[in-house]
Write a protein that holds these residues in place. Sequence first.
Motif, PDB file in Angstrom:
ATOM      1  N   SER A 112       0.971  -1.212  -0.047  1.00  0.00           N
ATOM      2  CA  SER A 112       0.138   0.060  -0.047  1.00  0.00           C
ATOM      3  C   SER A 112       0.716   1.081   0.050  1.00  0.00           C
ATOM      4  O   SER A 112       0.305   2.445  -0.029  1.00  0.00           O
ATOM      5  CB  SER A 112      -0.846   0.100   1.101  1.00  0.00           C
ATOM      6  OG  SER A 112      -1.535  -1.233   1.196  1.00  0.00           O
ATOM      7  N   VAL A 212      -4.163 -14.792   3.625  1.00  0.00           N
ATOM      8  CA  VAL A 212      -3.918 -13.237   3.231  1.00  0.00           C
ATOM      9  C   VAL A 212      -4.950 -13.107   2.000  1.00  0.00           C
ATOM     10  O   VAL A 212      -5.727 -12.034   1.984  1.00  0.00           O
ATOM     11  CB  VAL A 212      -2.644 -12.868   2.469  1.00  0.00           C
ATOM     12  CG1 VAL A 212      -2.701 -11.859   2.017  1.00  0.00           C
ATOM     13  CG2 VAL A 212      -1.640 -13.144   3.515  1.00  0.00           C
ATOM     14  N   ALA A 216      -7.739 -10.055   2.167  1.00  0.00           N
ATOM     15  CA  ALA A 216      -7.592  -9.024   1.008  1.00  0.00           C
ATOM     16  C   ALA A 216      -8.896  -8.919   0.293  1.00  0.00           C
ATOM     17  O   ALA A 216      -9.239  -7.737   0.029  1.00  0.00           O
ATOM     18  CB  ALA A 216      -6.418  -9.618   0.054  1.00  0.00           C
ATOM     19  N   THR A 219     -11.456  -7.152   2.462  1.00  0.00           N
ATOM     20  CA  THR A 219     -11.024  -5.738   2.711  1.00  0.00           C
ATOM     21  C   THR A 219     -11.391  -4.859   1.695  1.00  0.00           C
ATOM     22  O   THR A 219     -11.675  -3.703   1.636  1.00  0.00           O
ATOM     23  CB  THR A 219      -9.585  -5.726   3.021  1.00  0.00           C
ATOM     24  OG1 THR A 219      -9.522  -6.547   4.269  1.00  0.00           O
ATOM     25  CG2 THR A 219      -9.370  -4.511   3.673  1.00  0.00           C
ATOM     26  N   LEU A 220     -10.842  -5.281   0.216  1.00  0.00           N
ATOM     27  CA  LEU A 220     -10.914  -4.543  -0.918  1.00  0.00           C
ATOM     28  C   LEU A 220     -12.158  -4.400  -1.396  1.00  0.00           C
ATOM     29  O   LEU A 220     -12.643  -3.351  -1.801  1.00  0.00           O
ATOM     30  CB  LEU A 220     -10.025  -5.440  -2.120  1.00  0.00           C
ATOM     31  CG  LEU A 220      -8.557  -5.284  -1.768  1.00  0.00           C
ATOM     32  CD1 LEU A 220      -7.744  -6.094  -2.787  1.00  0.00           C
ATOM     33  CD2 LEU A 220      -8.244  -3.596  -1.739  1.00  0.00           C
ATOM     34  N   ILE A 250      -7.875 -11.829  -7.313  1.00  0.00           N
ATOM     35  CA  ILE A 250      -8.405 -10.905  -6.328  1.00  0.00           C
ATOM     36  C   ILE A 250      -8.762  -9.518  -6.939  1.00  0.00           C
ATOM     37  O   ILE A 250      -9.912  -9.116  -6.700  1.00  0.00           O
ATOM     38  CB  ILE A 250      -7.000 -10.258  -5.261  1.00  0.00           C
ATOM     39  CG1 ILE A 250      -6.376 -11.653  -4.481  1.00  0.00           C
ATOM     40  CG2 ILE A 250      -7.322  -9.240  -4.581  1.00  0.00           C
ATOM     41  CD1 ILE A 250      -5.399 -11.273  -3.623  1.00  0.00           C
ATOM     42  N   PHE A 304      -3.760  -3.072  -1.193  1.00  0.00           N
ATOM     43  CA  PHE A 304      -3.651  -4.143   0.199  1.00  0.00           C
ATOM     44  C   PHE A 304      -2.273  -4.742   0.560  1.00  0.00           C
ATOM     45  O   PHE A 304      -1.675  -5.411  -0.526  1.00  0.00           O
ATOM     46  CB  PHE A 304      -4.934  -5.234  -0.204  1.00  0.00           C
ATOM     47  CG  PHE A 304      -4.780  -6.210   1.184  1.00  0.00           C
ATOM     48  CD1 PHE A 304      -5.751  -5.610   2.252  1.00  0.00           C
ATOM     49  CD2 PHE A 304      -4.305  -7.254   1.015  1.00  0.00           C
ATOM     50  CE1 PHE A 304      -6.048  -6.358   3.531  1.00  0.00           C
ATOM     51  CE2 PHE A 304      -4.577  -7.890   2.448  1.00  0.00           C
ATOM     52  CZ  PHE A 304      -5.173  -7.692   3.370  1.00  0.00           C
ATOM     53  N   GLY A 305      -1.739  -4.849   1.350  1.00  0.00           N
ATOM     54  CA  GLY A 305      -0.467  -5.493   1.834  1.00  0.00           C
ATOM     55  C   GLY A 305      -0.245  -5.560   3.130  1.00  0.00           C
ATOM     56  O   GLY A 305      -1.201  -5.531   4.061  1.00  0.00           O
ATOM     57  N   PHE A 308      -1.718  -5.858   8.298  1.00  0.00           N
ATOM     58  CA  PHE A 308      -2.202  -5.312   7.193  1.00  0.00           C
ATOM     59  C   PHE A 308      -2.350  -3.928   6.712  1.00  0.00           C
ATOM     60  O   PHE A 308      -2.672  -3.205   7.629  1.00  0.00           O
ATOM     61  CB  PHE A 308      -3.464  -6.190   6.449  1.00  0.00           C
ATOM     62  CG  PHE A 308      -3.394  -7.422   6.255  1.00  0.00           C
ATOM     63  CD1 PHE A 308      -2.192  -7.965   5.698  1.00  0.00           C
ATOM     64  CD2 PHE A 308      -4.245  -8.324   6.804  1.00  0.00           C
ATOM     65  CE1 PHE A 308      -2.094  -9.534   5.123  1.00  0.00           C
ATOM     66  CE2 PHE A 308      -4.370  -9.740   6.488  1.00  0.00           C
ATOM     67  CZ  PHE A 308      -3.077 -10.195   5.845  1.00  0.00           C
ATOM     68  N   TRP A 310      -4.108  -0.843   3.848  1.00  0.00           N
ATOM     69  CA  TRP A 310      -4.755  -0.815   2.875  1.00  0.00           C
ATOM     70  C   TRP A 310      -5.162   0.744   2.281  1.00  0.00           C
ATOM     71  O   TRP A 310      -4.856   1.359   2.985  1.00  0.00           O
ATOM     72  CB  TRP A 310      -6.143  -1.517   2.737  1.00  0.00           C
ATOM     73  CG  TRP A 310      -7.070  -1.323   3.942  1.00  0.00           C
ATOM     74  CD1 TRP A 310      -8.124  -0.243   3.836  1.00  0.00           C
ATOM     75  CD2 TRP A 310      -6.959  -2.066   5.116  1.00  0.00           C
ATOM     76  NE1 TRP A 310      -8.669  -0.256   5.025  1.00  0.00           N
ATOM     77  CE2 TRP A 310      -8.187  -1.250   5.808  1.00  0.00           C
ATOM     78  CE3 TRP A 310      -6.294  -3.131   5.671  1.00  0.00           C
ATOM     79  CZ2 TRP A 310      -8.271  -1.893   7.162  1.00  0.00           C
ATOM     80  CZ3 TRP A 310      -6.556  -3.408   7.050  1.00  0.00           C
ATOM     81  CH2 TRP A 310      -7.680  -2.674   7.724  1.00  0.00           C
TER      82      TRP A 310
END
Length: 317
Positions: A112, A212, A216, A219-220, A250, A304-305, A308, A310
Motif C-alpha cells: 500500500s 492473506v 484481501a 477488505t478490498l 483478487i 492491500f499489503g 495489513f 490498505w
Amino acid sequence: MYSHVSGTGMYLPERALTNNELAKIVNTSDEWIRTRTGIEVRHIAAENEATSHLAEKAAYSALEASGLGPKDIDMVVVGTCTPDLILPNVACLLQERMGMTGIAFSVEAACSGFIYALTIADQFIRLGQAKCALVVGAETMSRLLDWGDRETCVLFGDGAGAVILEAAENPGILFSDLGADGKHRDLLCADAGVSSLKVGETAKLHMKGNEVFKVAVRTLEAMVDKVLLENGLEQGQIDWFVPHQANVRIIEATAKRLGLPMERVILTIKEHGNTSAASIPMALDTAVRDGRIKRGDLLLMEAFGAGFTWGSCLLRY
Ligand code: COA
C-alpha cells in the motif's frame, strides 16, 4: 487548493524471469503460477541496481511527461519496503542524485506504500506546504525473497513507478482512504530488522497466501463499497480500475464488486508480477502511455499489503 497528476513514468529492470525458468529452481510449473496468480514473467534488478536507481529512472520519465525538471520539485515521497539503506531514506538519495530540494521521506506501508505516499503528498499540497511533489513506488522485492520457498518466490518482481503531483485549482485527487490492522502481522512478514531480536539476520519474506487472500478480498470489497457510497457513485461509473497487482483472482473479485468488466481494469501482473508499492504507478503509466487512460477519465486505484495496510484513491486524471 487541490492536487492533480501532471505526469507518470515507470522503469522495469531488463532481466526478465519467466515461470519456466523458476520451475528449474523450485518445484512449481508455469501452469500453476499462471492459473493461480496470472503471472507469466517478472523482472529482476541487476546486482548494481538498488531501489533508488529504479526510482530515479521512473522519476525522470514522469518529469519528462509533465514537462518539468528536478528544480520544480519541492517534495519527494517514496513508498517502499525495500530501501537501499536504513538511512538516509530513498527519497533523500533521489534528491541528492537528481538535484532536488525540499521535503523528502519514505513511507513504509508494504504494497500500500504508493497509495499512502500519494495521499500524504496530496495533503501537503492541499495545506499549501508543497506545490509540486514527486511520488514514487519503488521496490527490489527480489532481494527479500527466499528462492527456495515456492509459495513466495514465484509471486514478486522488481520495478518502479512515479507520478508528478502538482497543485491545481480543480481536483485531481477527489478522495482517498487509508487503513491498517496490525493484528494480521504474522500472515505476511519479513521478520528481521535493526532493533528486533534478529539483528544481523537477512530478512526473508513469509506469507500464508490463502489466509492473506481471504482477508484481501474482504477488505478490498469493503473499500470499494465505501468509495462508491462516499462519492455518490453507482457501480460501473468508474472509467478505469488501476489495482495493486497481487493476484488476478483478487482483482477480478474487486472489479466485479465495482460493476466493471475486465476490459476496464488495468492488468500488468502478467508481465510485472507483484512489485509491491511499485505496481499501481507502473500500471497507471502503462495505461496512460498506451492511450487507454485519457485526460478527464475517472480512475480508482486501490491496494492491500502487509500489516495489513490498505488504501484507495479516486482520481480525475
Ligand atoms: N507451485 C506449485 N504449487 C504450489 C506453489 C507453487 N509455486 N505454491 C504453493 N503450492 C501448492 C501448495 O503447497 C498447496 O498444495 P497442497 O494443496 O498439496 O497443500 C496448493 O499449491 C494450494 O496452495 P494455496 O496456498 O492454497 O494456493 P492459493 O490458491 O491460495 O494460491 C497464492 C496461493 C499465494 C497465489 C494466493 O493465496 C494469493 O495470491 N494470496 C494473496 C497474495 C496477496 O494478496 N498478498 C498481499 C499483497 S502482497
